[in-house]
Scaffold this motif. Structure first.
Motif, mmCIF file in Angstrom:
data_model
loop_
_atom_site.group_PDB
_atom_site.id
_atom_site.type_symbol
_atom_site.label_atom_id
_atom_site.label_comp_id
_atom_site.label_asym_id
_atom_site.label_seq_id
_atom_site.Cartn_x
_atom_site.Cartn_y
_atom_site.Cartn_z
ATOM 1 N N ASP A 116 -112.356 10.245 -32.570
ATOM 2 C CA ASP A 116 -112.049 8.900 -32.071
ATOM 3 C C ASP A 116 -112.545 7.933 -33.133
ATOM 4 O O ASP A 116 -113.743 7.829 -33.364
ATOM 5 N N SER A 119 -110.612 2.522 -34.049
ATOM 6 C CA SER A 119 -109.960 2.026 -32.856
ATOM 7 C C SER A 119 -109.698 0.527 -32.935
ATOM 8 O O SER A 119 -110.575 -0.250 -33.289
ATOM 9 N N ASN A 121 -108.916 -3.143 -31.550
ATOM 10 C CA ASN A 121 -109.107 -3.991 -30.379
ATOM 11 C C ASN A 121 -107.959 -4.984 -30.299
ATOM 12 O O ASN A 121 -107.719 -5.737 -31.251
ATOM 13 N N HIS A 130 -114.872 -2.783 -39.345
ATOM 14 C CA HIS A 130 -114.063 -1.589 -39.077
ATOM 15 C C HIS A 130 -113.856 -0.720 -40.310
ATOM 16 O O HIS A 130 -113.179 0.299 -40.254
ATOM 17 N N TYR A 156 -108.468 4.816 -29.919
ATOM 18 C CA TYR A 156 -108.799 4.428 -28.542
ATOM 19 C C TYR A 156 -108.772 2.913 -28.465
ATOM 20 O O TYR A 156 -109.769 2.234 -28.705
ATOM 21 N N GLY A 158 -108.925 -0.895 -27.745
ATOM 22 C CA GLY A 158 -109.720 -1.800 -26.919
ATOM 23 C C GLY A 158 -108.738 -2.759 -26.263
ATOM 24 O O GLY A 158 -108.475 -3.846 -26.787
ATOM 25 N N ARG A 315 -109.869 13.969 -22.254
ATOM 26 C CA ARG A 315 -109.729 14.591 -23.574
ATOM 27 C C ARG A 315 -110.043 16.074 -23.503
ATOM 28 O O ARG A 315 -109.379 16.883 -24.124
ATOM 29 N N GLN A 332 -123.718 0.993 -31.007
ATOM 30 C CA GLN A 332 -123.291 1.682 -29.789
ATOM 31 C C GLN A 332 -124.090 2.959 -29.519
ATOM 32 O O GLN A 332 -123.680 3.782 -28.694
HETATM 33 N N1 ARG Z 1 -113.115 -0.475 -29.482
HETATM 34 C C1 ARG Z 1 -114.498 -0.165 -29.681
HETATM 35 C C2 ARG Z 1 -115.169 -1.210 -30.573
HETATM 36 O O1 ARG Z 1 -114.530 -1.877 -31.321
HETATM 37 C C3 ARG Z 1 -114.691 1.172 -30.326
HETATM 38 C C4 ARG Z 1 -114.202 2.332 -29.520
HETATM 39 C C5 ARG Z 1 -114.976 3.562 -29.782
HETATM 40 N N2 ARG Z 1 -114.557 4.652 -28.970
HETATM 41 C C6 ARG Z 1 -114.920 4.880 -27.707
HETATM 42 N N3 ARG Z 1 -114.441 5.929 -27.104
HETATM 43 N N4 ARG Z 1 -115.761 4.075 -27.074
HETATM 44 O O2 ARG Z 1 -116.370 -1.346 -30.510
#
Ligand code: ARG
Length: 566
Positions: A116, A119, A121, A130, A156, A158, A315, A332
């Motif tokens: 993953d 991703s 947003n 990014h 994935y 956002g 998944r 995160q």
């Molecule tokens: N969209 C999220 C961000 O920009 C990252 C996603 C990461 N993947 C996940 N499965 N949470 O912070």
């Protein structure tokens, strides 16, 4: 060839197994102490002898062999010196006969790795934040593929959250359809920014909530607008993925999981994990040192975590992965630690195969390239300025170069990507475009230039049109730098595996950089095409050819393109 293994088999030490000797042997960093060395200090106690005596005894008992030149006891160590001429010959012949499949492995055969990364947003352009997820994810995907794994790349999206209701509210309040059509993603960003200020106002906040609930109810107007935002965002980021030749196997986002969260909440309840706390429903992770994981908020809404729970289960059901990697910034860390812990408590065995590959921050020097109003520098702007600047440099250095645009693209993109791959991923770093584009120093263009240098030597060699190839004289490739090249090449398959095991492309970056540096030293010190005789030339050209193969392989695994000329 694993010389550590060969040595472990070759020497006998009372009370130590071959495997234990293997563990004890280390690769020397100082060439004056040979290629491998065995410290005897830890043996002193069991053997009841001084390390010096042990080292001397081991040395005395070593039997001569063609691949070992010298064994020496020094200061409690046994130092092993490989027979450079023999080893160089073996390694070069080996790589040349196998070509780019050298270093290939089937360790991943039948295994699936879900990844993953990068991703997107929705309603946000990709920015410097990014870069790492994109570069590291792309590289790890290539590395695992090379090792024979089946990889599944997931983007994935956002695409779920109150912010989308707020953007629609801003569009309805401050904007117009006309501006949306003409302004594109910039307009959406503007509405996003406006909505952030406007939500301070209660009426606006209500309007935002209303539109968000309309999205959830799949109201036609809400979905129409949301789809436009999505379309505009994906169109905006597509050129970045195109530049990097990146594709994903799946684009499911958070929205996809919005109606799959209730079953997860039920399951948590059934498994006695869910507790009520201050109107929220949580999983208590205090004892695990992970605070509390909020699953459902006071107002009944779910969280990023809840969606990730549903997504992880989905998944696993879809891919029965052997591993699933999440590549995001270290901000995160807690989120993923909680996610993995909750799944573990739910008795999902696969929880132990989830990995958060977290990385540090790459930032730009103060004020550089940061766009309007201190917003983060956009990734597309960074790539574009790198390519533009690479074009200028090439125009200056080599105005008659063919395919200038293609080369500038490879150099510009490579320089930026390398910004996220040069150092250990957990470290924060500052990206300085001008430095990254330099043809000297530790940069991607330096490595690409070295590759082109190899290509040019080989071209000259081919133009000689030798009708009979002389037998190579490997004594011509035994200098320190030449032998260092041989060792890096010989070691490259374990470098790739180590990078995979540690989720650390920088291990490959470092090896490729070291290869390039040693090659350039060799190039400056040794005559190749104009060597004293054909046998010497032949051996050196073999070294150039193998260097080229490994540079290409290494750079490809990093996602950096090579060029034949620059
Ligand atoms: N969209 C999220 C961000 O920009 C990252 C996603 C990461 N993947 C996940 N499965 N949470 O912070």
């Amino acid at each position: 060839m694993d010389f550590k293994a060969k040595i472990s088999k070759h020497i006998k030490i009372d009370g130590l197994t071959e495997g234990e000797i293997y563990e004890l042997l280390s690769i020397t960093t100082n060439i004056k102490m040979g290629d491998f060395s065995l410290p005897c200090f830890v043996l002193a106690k069991t053997l009841r002898m001084s390390p010096n005596v042990i080292a001397q005894n081991i040395t005395n008992e070593v039997i001569q062999t063609e691949w070992l030149n010298k064994v020496e006891a020094a200061g409690g160590y046994v130092n092993f010196y490989l027979n450079r001429q023999f080893v160089s010959g073996q390694v070069l012949k080996n790589v040349l006969s196998e070509g780019s499949s050298f270093a290939k492995s089937d360790e991943g055969k039948g295994k699936t790795i879900v990844m993953d990364y990068s991703s997107v947003n929705i309603a946000k352009q990709m920015h410097i934040g990014h870069l790492s997820t994109t570069a590291i994810g792309n590289s790890l995907n290539k590395i695992y593929k090379f090792l024979g794994y089946k990889t599944v790349g997931l983007n994935y999206l956002g695409d779920y959250g109150i912010q989308f209701g707020n953007i629609i509210a801003a569009h309805k309040t401050f904007g117009s359809e006309q501006e949306l059509i003409s302004g594109g993603i910039d307009y959406v960003q503007k509405m996003y920014a406006k909505s952030r200020i406007a939500v301070e106002d209660e009426d606006f906040e209500e309007l935002g909530k209303f539109w968000f609930s309309q999205i959830e109810k799949k109201d036609a107007e809400a979905i129409r607008l949301f789809n436009i935002f999505k379309e505009l965002t994906l169109t905006d980021v597509k050129p970045i993925f195109d530049l990097l030749n990146m594709t994903f196997d799946e684009w499911k986002g958070e929205l996809y999981y919005c109606d799959k969260m209730q079953p997860v909440v039920e399951e948590l309840k059934r498994k006695n994990l869910l507790i009520e706390s201050r109107d929220r429903r949580i999983v208590d992770l205090e004892e695990d040192g992970l605070n509390v994981a909020v699953i459902v908020k006071e107002d009944g809404s779910t969280r990023y975590l809840t969606r990730d729970l549903a997504a992880a289960i989905d998944r696993y059901n879809t891919y029965s992965f052997d591993k699933c990697l999440y590549i995001t910034a270290y901000e995160q860390n807690l989120h993923f630690a909680q996610l993995f812990k909750v799944l573990e408590k739910m008795n999902y065995d696969f929880a132990k195969n989830l990995v958060h590959v977290s990385y540090g921050r790459v930032s730009l020097p103060e004020g550089k390239l940061s766009s309007r109003g201190g917003a983060k520098a956009l990734l597309k702007d960074i790539f574009n300025s790198a390519i533009e600047r690479a074009n200028e440099i090439i125009e200056n250095k080599n105005p008659h170069l063919k395919n200038k645009d293609e080369v500038a693209k490879a150099v510009g993109v490579g320089a930026v990507i390398y910004g996220a791959l040069a150092n250990q991923k957990t470290k924060d770093s500052v990206f300085i475009l001008e430095d990254a584009l330099s043809f000297e120093g530790e940069t991607a263009p330096y490595m690409q230039y070295t590759y082109a240098r190899c290509a040019s030597v080989i071209k000259k060699y081919n133009e000689l049109n030798l009708n009979k190839k002389p037998l190579p004289n490997y004594n011509a490739v035994v200098s320190d730098e030449a032998f260092e090249i041989v060792k890096i090449i010989n070691n490259f398959s374990s470098i790739i595996k180590e990078a995979a095991n540690k989720y650390e492309p920088s291990i490959i970056s470092k090896a490729v950089m070291s290869l390039a540096k040693n090659f350039n030293r060799f190039y400056h010190e040794c005559k190749i095409i104009d060597a004293e005789n054909l046998a010497v030339m032949e051996a050196r050209v073999e070294l150039v050819k193998t260097t080229q193969i490994i540079l290409r392989l290494g750079l490809n695994l990093l996602g950096i393109q090579v060029v034949e000329e620059m």
